[in-house]
Design an enzyme around this catalytic site. Structure first.
Site: not given
Ligand code: PNS
Length: 190
Positions: A19, A43, A94, A132
């Site tokens: 990150h 979560k 990645r 993570s």
């Molecule tokens: O680190 P992560 O868990 O891969 O991040 C995922 C994240 C937070 C970017 C994604 O879950 C997100 O954007 N969630 C917010 C809700 C949302 O906008 N959902 C639609 C995404 S297409």
């Protein structure tokens, strides 16, 4: 001149060297970068949002990135980005295995908000296996996470694991105590 603001959304549970690598790359190409931690009530995270925020802020301060800040959000990422007047969403890729999920998310975000652009960046190759989830797993199973996360994060993870182990041992004690009457006091002293 137009200034470009981007958000870097994610769970960051915990934040890793991968990150940090991406934050550094993002801070070089965007005028302003906001690392945005998702507040996700569904979560069951290892760290609270407040703890994750503190760790990220310390990492950013230590690295001296003066155009990077940390924030938290809930709801849709695109709505949050618009509230902040950001033009871009930064995400890391990645390996090819990330691509499908990231592409889906980027295209859905574009459908929801066509003005927002998703920008993908690759972390350094040495972090291509790092996540993570794996950091949590390695730490839980007693492996070293020293080169995977900054020292301040490793320290916090170790503290969490110590607390978890203490609870686990207490659970074992409780089970033994109820099933083996006399061994109770012996085990407690040990
Ligand atoms: O680190 P992560 O868990 O891969 O991040 C995922 C994240 C937070 C970017 C994604 O879950 C997100 O954007 N969630 C917010 C809700 C949302 O906008 N959902 C639609 C995404 S297409």
């Amino acid at each position: 001149m137009k200034r470009i603001k981007a958000i870097y959304p994610g769970s960051f549970d915990p934040p890793t060297n991968g990150h940090l690598d991406l934050i550094e790359r993002g801070s070089k190409i965007f005028d302003e970068l906001v690392v945005a931690i998702l507040r996700n009530p569904e979560k069951d995270p290892l760290f609270s949002v407040a703890d994750r925020r503190k760790m990220l802020e310390a990492m950013i301060m230590t690295a001296g990135f003066d155009n990077v800040s940390v924030d938290t959000f809930d709801g849709l990422t695109v709505d949050y980005a618009l509230r902040l007047d950001a033009q871009a969403i930064l995400r890391g890729i990645r390996a090819i295995s990330d691509y499908e999920y990231e592409l889906q998310m980027a295209l859905m975000n574009r459908k929801l908000q066509p003005a927002l652009e998703t920008v993908f960046m690759m972390p350094a190759e040495k972090y291509s296996y790092l996540s993570s989830r794996l950091v949590r797993e390695v730490a839980q199973l007693g492996g070293s996470i020293d080169c995977l996360v900054p020292e301040l994060v490793a320290q916090k993870v170790r503290e969490k694991m110590d607390v978890a182990h203490k609870f686990a041992n207490r659970g074992e004690f409780a089970v033994n105590a109820s099933s083996e009457g006399k061994s109770r006091s012996r085990k407690k002293k040990a």
